[in-house]
Design a protein around this motif. Structure first.
Motif, PDB file in Angstrom:
ATOM      1  N   ALA A  49      -3.125  -2.013  13.357  1.00  0.00           N
ATOM      2  CA  ALA A  49      -3.989  -1.642  12.239  1.00  0.00           C
ATOM      3  C   ALA A  49      -3.179  -1.672  10.945  1.00  0.00           C
ATOM      4  CB  ALA A  49      -4.580  -0.248  12.457  1.00  0.00           C
ATOM      5  N   THR A  50      -3.835  -1.989   9.850  1.00  0.00           N
ATOM      6  CA  THR A  50      -3.196  -2.054   8.532  1.00  0.00           C
ATOM      7  C   THR A  50      -3.808  -0.998   7.626  1.00  0.00           C
ATOM      8  OG1 THR A  50      -2.844  -4.429   8.788  1.00  0.00           O
ATOM      9  CG2 THR A  50      -2.666  -3.528   6.569  1.00  0.00           C
ATOM     10  N   PHE A  51      -2.960  -0.186   6.999  1.00  0.00           N
ATOM     11  CA  PHE A  51      -3.422   0.877   6.125  1.00  0.00           C
ATOM     12  C   PHE A  51      -2.804   0.698   4.746  1.00  0.00           C
ATOM     13  CE2 PHE A  51      -3.499   2.542  10.429  1.00  0.00           C
ATOM     14  CZ  PHE A  51      -4.759   3.118  10.509  1.00  0.00           C
ATOM     15  N   ALA A  52      -3.397   1.354   3.781  1.00  0.00           N
ATOM     16  CA  ALA A  52      -2.822   1.360   2.434  1.00  0.00           C
ATOM     17  C   ALA A  52      -1.498   2.119   2.479  1.00  0.00           C
ATOM     18  CB  ALA A  52      -3.798   2.029   1.464  1.00  0.00           C
ATOM     19  N   PRO A  53      -0.588   1.844   1.534  1.00  0.00           N
ATOM     20  CA  PRO A  53       0.698   2.561   1.519  1.00  0.00           C
ATOM     21  C   PRO A  53       0.498   4.069   1.568  1.00  0.00           C
ATOM     22  CG  PRO A  53       0.710   0.782  -0.078  1.00  0.00           C
ATOM     23  CD  PRO A  53      -0.703   0.875   0.448  1.00  0.00           C
ATOM     24  N   SER A  54       1.228   4.720   2.481  1.00  0.00           N
ATOM     25  CA  SER A  54       1.082   6.162   2.679  1.00  0.00           C
ATOM     26  C   SER A  54       2.444   6.832   2.573  1.00  0.00           C
ATOM     27  CB  SER A  54       0.461   6.466   4.051  1.00  0.00           C
ATOM     28  OG  SER A  54      -0.769   5.795   4.209  1.00  0.00           O
ATOM     29  N   SER A  55       2.416   8.145   2.332  1.00  0.00           N
ATOM     30  CA  SER A  55       3.660   8.905   2.290  1.00  0.00           C
ATOM     31  C   SER A  55       4.137   9.175   3.705  1.00  0.00           C
ATOM     32  CB  SER A  55       3.430  10.223   1.548  1.00  0.00           C
ATOM     33  OG  SER A  55       2.503  11.030   2.275  1.00  0.00           O
ATOM     34  N   GLN A  56       5.380   9.609   3.818  1.00  0.00           N
ATOM     35  CA  GLN A  56       5.954   9.890   5.128  1.00  0.00           C
ATOM     36  C   GLN A  56       5.195  11.019   5.827  1.00  0.00           C
ATOM     37  OE1 GLN A  56       8.267   8.236   6.809  1.00  0.00           O
ATOM     38  NE2 GLN A  56       8.460   6.757   5.147  1.00  0.00           N
ATOM     39  N   SER A  57       4.735  11.996   5.058  1.00  0.00           N
ATOM     40  CA  SER A  57       3.997  13.105   5.664  1.00  0.00           C
ATOM     41  C   SER A  57       2.660  12.636   6.227  1.00  0.00           C
ATOM     42  CB  SER A  57       3.765  14.212   4.624  1.00  0.00           C
ATOM     43  OG  SER A  57       3.006  13.707   3.526  1.00  0.00           O
ATOM     44  N   GLN A  58       1.985  11.723   5.514  1.00  0.00           N
ATOM     45  CA  GLN A  58       0.720  11.192   6.013  1.00  0.00           C
ATOM     46  C   GLN A  58       0.931  10.357   7.269  1.00  0.00           C
ATOM     47  OE1 GLN A  58      -0.441   9.231   2.345  1.00  0.00           O
ATOM     48  NE2 GLN A  58      -2.052  10.745   1.971  1.00  0.00           N
ATOM     49  N   VAL A  59       2.007   9.562   7.280  1.00  0.00           N
ATOM     50  CA  VAL A  59       2.320   8.767   8.480  1.00  0.00           C
ATOM     51  C   VAL A  59       2.612   9.676   9.661  1.00  0.00           C
ATOM     52  CG1 VAL A  59       3.985   7.152   9.481  1.00  0.00           C
ATOM     53  CG2 VAL A  59       3.145   6.789   7.164  1.00  0.00           C
ATOM     54  N   ALA A  60       3.366  10.758   9.420  1.00  0.00           N
ATOM     55  CA  ALA A  60       3.681  11.698  10.497  1.00  0.00           C
ATOM     56  C   ALA A  60       2.418  12.377  11.021  1.00  0.00           C
ATOM     57  CB  ALA A  60       4.681  12.739   9.996  1.00  0.00           C
TER      58      ALA A  60
END
Length: 257
Positions: A80-91
């Motif tokens: 899946a491809t997502f918009a650029p996210s912060s490390q906290s959102q990825v976690a």
């Protein structure tokens, strides 16, 4: 005969190929696809082809013919491809997928695995470099101690003419730093020359298909840093011989045979 019957990779671009795929009952089907590009070779070889969403959906639908409805929505993995996210959102996303029974990896995670292997190799090479520097330090100490012993009368004469202990110490310390500079400069020049020849030979020979690949690169800042580091180690290694030379008694030194 090249892959897929084409004489070279460029000839394949724009051509239509038929992909044979079996459905859930074992019956074979053909799915038409157009080749829009070719993959560059890499050090690990060609990993395979990439398909767009339309083709992957067509292949999945064809493969699911005759399968139970529940099996059509079962996937071994998904991308899946997502918009650029912060490390906290990825976690947070990873934790949510993990709670649902899935394992998630980002592109950075996959690249990090490769970087870990590369860093391990670099660490081993750095360990050998440290051993070489320590051995070079002992070599400089031995060389300067012999120099002090052979130049005992000269040291006595310099001190008898008014040269202070600090000046004698500075003289031998500077000599040690110069030995480090000379050795590191010659070694760096030889490494750059040999590395450049090897890199060009590989780029034009076995690795000629890997466009833009640089086997060995030498950054001026890194080379200068190595030279300064070796000079510092040589200076420290020359401290004991310089201290011994500075403590020479001029009368005893002039009597030395």
């Amino acid at each position: 005969m090249g892959p897929l019957g084409f004489s070279d990779n460029n000839q394949a671009v724009g051509q239509t190929v038929a992909i044979g795929i079996a459905d859930a009952t074992g019956a074979m089907h053909e799915v038409k696809a157009q080749i829009t590009g070719i993959e560059q070779s890499s050090l690990l070889g060609v990993s395979g082809g990439f398909v767009n969403k339309a083709l992957s959906t067509s292949l999945a639908n064809t493969q699911g013919i005759g399968a139970p409805p529940a099996a059509k929505n079962a996937f071994a993995d998904a991308t899946a491809t997502f918009a650029p996210s912060s490390q906290s959102q990825v976690a947070t996303m990873k934790n949510q997928l993990s709670a649902a029974g899935y394992t998630a990896q980002t592109l950075d995670d996959r690249i990090g695995t490769v970087k870990t292997v590369i860093n391990g190799i670099i660490g081993v090479l750095d360990a050998f470099a440290v051993i070489a520097l320590v051995a070079a330090g002992f070599g400089i100490v031995n060389t300067l101690l012999m120099s002090v012993q052979e130049r005992t009368r000269e040291i006595g004469l310099m001190k008898a003419m008014g040269m202070g202990s600090g000046s004698v110490f500075a003289l031998f310390s500077t000599e040690a730093a110069f030995i480090g500079f000379l050795g590191s400069a010659i070694g760096s020049a030889a490494a750059i020359g040999l590395g450049t020849v090897v890199s060009r030979a590989l780029a034009r020979g076995p690795l000629s298909d890997l466009g833009g690949l640089h086997i060995l690169t030498f950054a001026p800042a890194s080379v200068a840093g190595v030279i300064i580091l070796v000079m510092a180690i040589a200076f420290v290694a020359g401290t004991l011989p310089a201290w011994r030379a500075a403590r020479q008694n001029p009368i005893d030194a002039l009597r030395y045979e």
